[in-house]
Design a protein around this motif. Structure first.
Motif, PDB file in Angstrom:
ATOM      1  N   SER A  93     -79.690 -11.201-103.077  1.00 31.05           N
ATOM      2  CA  SER A  93     -79.542 -10.374-101.884  1.00 31.05           C
ATOM      3  C   SER A  93     -80.432 -11.125-100.747  1.00 31.05           C
ATOM      4  O   SER A  93     -81.442 -11.816-101.003  1.00 31.05           O
ATOM      5  N   GLY A  94     -80.148 -11.102 -99.625  1.00 37.56           N
ATOM      6  CA  GLY A  94     -80.858 -11.863 -98.671  1.00 37.56           C
ATOM      7  C   GLY A  94     -80.474 -13.227 -98.357  1.00 37.56           C
ATOM      8  O   GLY A  94     -79.288 -13.642 -98.658  1.00 37.56           O
ATOM      9  N   PHE A  95     -81.635 -14.059 -98.381  1.00 33.63           N
ATOM     10  CA  PHE A  95     -81.272 -15.535 -98.190  1.00 33.63           C
ATOM     11  C   PHE A  95     -82.393 -16.041 -99.168  1.00 33.63           C
ATOM     12  O   PHE A  95     -83.278 -17.087 -98.591  1.00 33.63           O
ATOM     13  N   PRO A  96     -82.074 -16.125-100.177  1.00 35.29           N
ATOM     14  CA  PRO A  96     -83.008 -16.742-101.276  1.00 35.29           C
ATOM     15  C   PRO A  96     -83.020 -18.133-101.337  1.00 35.29           C
ATOM     16  O   PRO A  96     -82.183 -18.785-101.400  1.00 35.29           O
ATOM     17  N   SER A 113     -79.001 -19.602-100.860  1.00 36.07           N
ATOM     18  CA  SER A 113     -77.912 -19.151-101.274  1.00 36.07           C
ATOM     19  C   SER A 113     -77.714 -17.584-100.336  1.00 36.07           C
ATOM     20  O   SER A 113     -78.721 -17.233 -99.563  1.00 36.07           O
ATOM     21  N   THR A 114     -76.495 -17.430 -99.900  1.00 36.32           N
ATOM     22  CA  THR A 114     -76.159 -16.351 -99.221  1.00 36.32           C
ATOM     23  C   THR A 114     -74.807 -15.804 -99.864  1.00 36.32           C
ATOM     24  O   THR A 114     -73.961 -16.473 -99.976  1.00 36.32           O
ATOM     25  N   GLN A 127     -71.463 -24.315 -96.604  1.00 38.08           N
ATOM     26  CA  GLN A 127     -71.503 -23.365 -97.697  1.00 38.08           C
ATOM     27  C   GLN A 127     -70.519 -23.719 -98.740  1.00 38.08           C
ATOM     28  O   GLN A 127     -69.396 -24.373 -98.590  1.00 38.08           O
ATOM     29  N   SER A 128     -70.649 -23.585 -99.855  1.00 40.80           N
ATOM     30  CA  SER A 128     -69.894 -23.826-101.082  1.00 40.80           C
ATOM     31  C   SER A 128     -68.883 -22.769-101.252  1.00 40.80           C
ATOM     32  O   SER A 128     -68.754 -21.715-100.520  1.00 40.80           O
ATOM     33  N   TYR A 185     -88.042 -15.306 -99.667  1.00 39.52           N
ATOM     34  CA  TYR A 185     -88.614 -15.548-101.156  1.00 39.52           C
ATOM     35  C   TYR A 185     -87.435 -15.733-102.143  1.00 39.52           C
ATOM     36  O   TYR A 185     -86.597 -14.622-102.114  1.00 39.52           O
ATOM     37  N   PHE A 186     -87.506 -16.675-103.032  1.00 38.45           N
ATOM     38  CA  PHE A 186     -86.594 -16.694-104.080  1.00 38.45           C
ATOM     39  C   PHE A 186     -87.187 -15.781-105.414  1.00 38.45           C
ATOM     40  O   PHE A 186     -88.336 -15.950-105.548  1.00 38.45           O
ATOM     41  N   ASN A 187     -86.253 -15.011-105.933  1.00 36.63           N
ATOM     42  CA  ASN A 187     -86.585 -14.078-106.939  1.00 36.63           C
ATOM     43  C   ASN A 187     -86.069 -14.477-108.179  1.00 36.63           C
ATOM     44  O   ASN A 187     -84.812 -14.476-108.619  1.00 36.63           O
TER      45      ASN A 187
END
Length: 249
Positions: A93-96, A113-114, A127-128, A185-187
């Protein structure tokens, strides 16, 4: 997942190879890769290195964990470059953020990622077309050709092409792994983050994923009980992330 590299001799190379096929020649002590037209050989002296073992990865909590790498000129890449890494997100979620070298005053480059897709941002967002998922180890990569062309890779295969700005701006901002300058932040778990100052070919990306064969790198953070740079001088500082034996292979 990665596999063991088969062995041949220089006289028993396969006659009908596919692009990305890799072997180790026992008589010449060379790694060989078929690029779709020709065999390419790499001597095992560091110019093409196999990383056959992996014991740890780094786990980021998504709220304040990150690795900071001080600014250096070899990470301030304005032209062609590539980034690869293993990730196992707990949330997308968000912009990790996987990698960020951006200050509040402007970009250098970011890889994140988004909407489950991969993004490369050097002032213009590319974007991929392919997507990644939570709860599974995935090998991701992005290449930039130094003229605006971006190609994404997921598990060794192309995940789409797009256009970004024609050059990467440069700055003196630290390189962060697992966050951006303003958060995001990346989770999840991350491993084997590699930087290259060239646009890697599709067969080379495939062999990093499948066979753990790496060409010459600028920096490589393996996260084997530390955040040191395994091939360069860009050691990181760990800010809260924890080591785990949940690793990609």
């Amino acid at each position: 997942m990665p596999t063991t590299i088969p062995t041949v001799t220089s006289s028993t190379r396969p006659g009908s190879p596919s692009a990305g096929d890799a072997y180790f020649e026992t008589d010449t002590k060379n790694y060989i890769i078929y690029d779709g037209a020709n065999w390419r050989g790499y001597i095992s002296d560091g110019s093409f290195t196999s990383y056959a073992t992996n014991t740890k990865a780094l786990d980021f909590d998504g709220s304040n964990d990150y690795v900071s790498v001080a600014h250096s000129s070899d990470l301030s890449i304005s032209g062609a470059m590539s980034i690869t890494a293993w990730v196992n997100p707990d949330s997308l979620s968000g912009f990790p953020m996987f990698v960020s070298k951006r200050a509040s005053s402007g970009h250098a480059y970011q890889f994140y990622s988004t909407g489950n897709k991969l993004n490369y941002n050097n002032g213009t967002i590319a974007q991929s077309s392919g997507t990644i998922s939570t709860g599974a180890w995935t090998h991701i990569g992005v290449t930039f050709d130094g003229a605006g062309g971006v190609t994404f890779y997921i598990n060794g295969s192309s995940a789409g092409t797009a256009s970004a700005a024609t050059t990467n701006p440069t700055n003196t901002q630290a390189l962060d792994l697992g966050r951006a300058y303003n958060g995001n932040y990346f989770n999840g778990k991350m491993d084997e983050v590699a930087f290259f100052n060239s646009e890697l070919s599709a067969p080379t990306i495939s062999n990093i994923y499948s066979n753990k064969l790496y060409p010459e790198m600028v920096s490589f953070w393996r996260f084997e009980d530390d955040v040191t740079d395994s091939v360069g001088s860009n050691d990181g500082t760990n800010n809260g992330a924890t080591f785990t034996t949940d690793k990609p292979y």
